[in-house]
Design an enzyme around this catalytic site. Structure first.
Site, PDB file in Angstrom:
ATOM      1  N   SER A   1       0.738  -1.185  -0.069  1.00 27.98           N
ATOM      2  CA  SER A   1       0.153   0.231   0.011  1.00 27.98           C
ATOM      3  C   SER A   1       0.971   1.203   0.031  1.00 27.98           C
ATOM      4  O   SER A   1       0.269   2.402   0.505  1.00 27.98           O
ATOM      5  CB  SER A   1      -1.065   0.103   1.087  1.00 27.98           C
ATOM      6  OG  SER A   1      -1.821  -1.131   0.961  1.00 27.98           O
ATOM      7  N   ARG A   2       2.082   1.269  -0.348  1.00 23.10           N
ATOM      8  CA  ARG A   2       3.109   2.370  -0.515  1.00 23.10           C
ATOM      9  C   ARG A   2       3.497   2.831   0.863  1.00 23.10           C
ATOM     10  O   ARG A   2       3.789   3.954   1.088  1.00 23.10           O
ATOM     11  CB  ARG A   2       2.363   3.427  -1.312  1.00 23.10           C
ATOM     12  CG  ARG A   2       2.616   3.018  -2.942  1.00 23.10           C
ATOM     13  CD  ARG A   2       3.776   2.444  -3.488  1.00 23.10           C
ATOM     14  NE  ARG A   2       3.679   2.162  -4.869  1.00 23.10           N
ATOM     15  CZ  ARG A   2       3.678   1.028  -5.285  1.00 23.10           C
ATOM     16  NH1 ARG A   2       3.430  -0.132  -4.709  1.00 23.10           N
ATOM     17  NH2 ARG A   2       3.794   0.651  -6.700  1.00 23.10           N
ATOM     18  N   LEU A   3       2.984   2.146   2.038  1.00 23.43           N
ATOM     19  CA  LEU A   3       3.286   2.446   3.332  1.00 23.43           C
ATOM     20  C   LEU A   3       4.635   1.733   3.729  1.00 23.43           C
ATOM     21  O   LEU A   3       5.024   1.112   4.559  1.00 23.43           O
ATOM     22  CB  LEU A   3       2.119   2.041   4.375  1.00 23.43           C
ATOM     23  CG  LEU A   3       0.857   2.374   4.055  1.00 23.43           C
ATOM     24  CD1 LEU A   3      -0.154   2.077   5.051  1.00 23.43           C
ATOM     25  CD2 LEU A   3       0.752   4.039   4.265  1.00 23.43           C
TER      26      LEU A   3
END
Length: 210
Positions: free
Chosen positions: A188-190
């Protein structure tokens, strides 16, 4: 294919404070060894970013030749663009991108010259063709064609034979880090980002938002 549609979900690993070392050099050594073990292509390749007197940034790929508590060492032609820019502004940034491990390491700091004796020893360890190449290439200068390089290499070979000395215009730089950042891709691009910054002689570790 539209680049905007190209996506990869990063799910290979994590970088938690409980996993990370308190010193950045130890963390880098750990990741570098893991990149070698994973057979990452050219794990020693890094992007070098410099800024000259004209304030224009430039990047290129160079190879790290040593890293220890003194800093990160690489070698080049002092009269090349990067050499001229480092003479004008002795600060730089490095980046390792180990795609297969979904990891990036960024390093920033001051740059200094490697001692002449150290540069001599490394130069002598290089393959003969590479040593002759240091004499043959007026790095970053405009040349008419590849034949110029071939002719220059032949002249250097005729002049020096099997023992070309290190040219005065060629040697080593050492980046002395004051900032390190370790990036691990996550879902999630975290992503995980841990930064180490030098503060009054001690390393402060902190998490950055992705």
């Amino acid at each position: 294919m539209d680049p905007a549609d190209m996506r990869i979900s990063y799910e290979r690993d994590t970088l938690d404070e409980s996993q990370a070392t308190s010193e950045p050099l130890q963390q880098f050594t750990k990741w570098f060894d893991e990149a070698i073990a994973a057979k990452v292509p050219e794990p020693n390749a890094m992007t070098l970013a410099t800024v000259g007197a004209d304030c224009r940034p430039s990047t290129r790929i160079v190879l790290v030749k040593a890293f220890d508590s003194a800093g990160i060492t690489f070698y080049t032609n002092f009269t090349s663009r990067k050499g001229r820019e480092l003479e004008a502004n002795p600060y730089a940034a490095l980046q390792f991108h180990w795609v297969e491990l979904q990891r990036v390491v960024r390093i920033e700091g001051r740059v200094e010259h490697v001692a002449g004796a150290e540069a001599d020893a490394y130069f002598a360890s290089r393959p003969l063709d590479s040593r002759l190449g240091a004499w043959a290439s007026p790095q970053s200068e405009v040349i008419a064609n590849r034949g110029v390089l071939v002719a220059n290499a032949a002249k250097a070979s005729a002049r020096f034979g099997l023992k070309p000395p290190r040219p005065e215009h060629w040697g080593g730089y050492r980046l002395v880090p004051d900032v390190w950042e370790f990036w691990q891709g996550r879902r999630s691009r975290l992503h995980d980002r841990l930064r180490y910054r030098l503060d009054d002689g001690r390393w402060v570790r902190e998490r950055l938002a992705p």
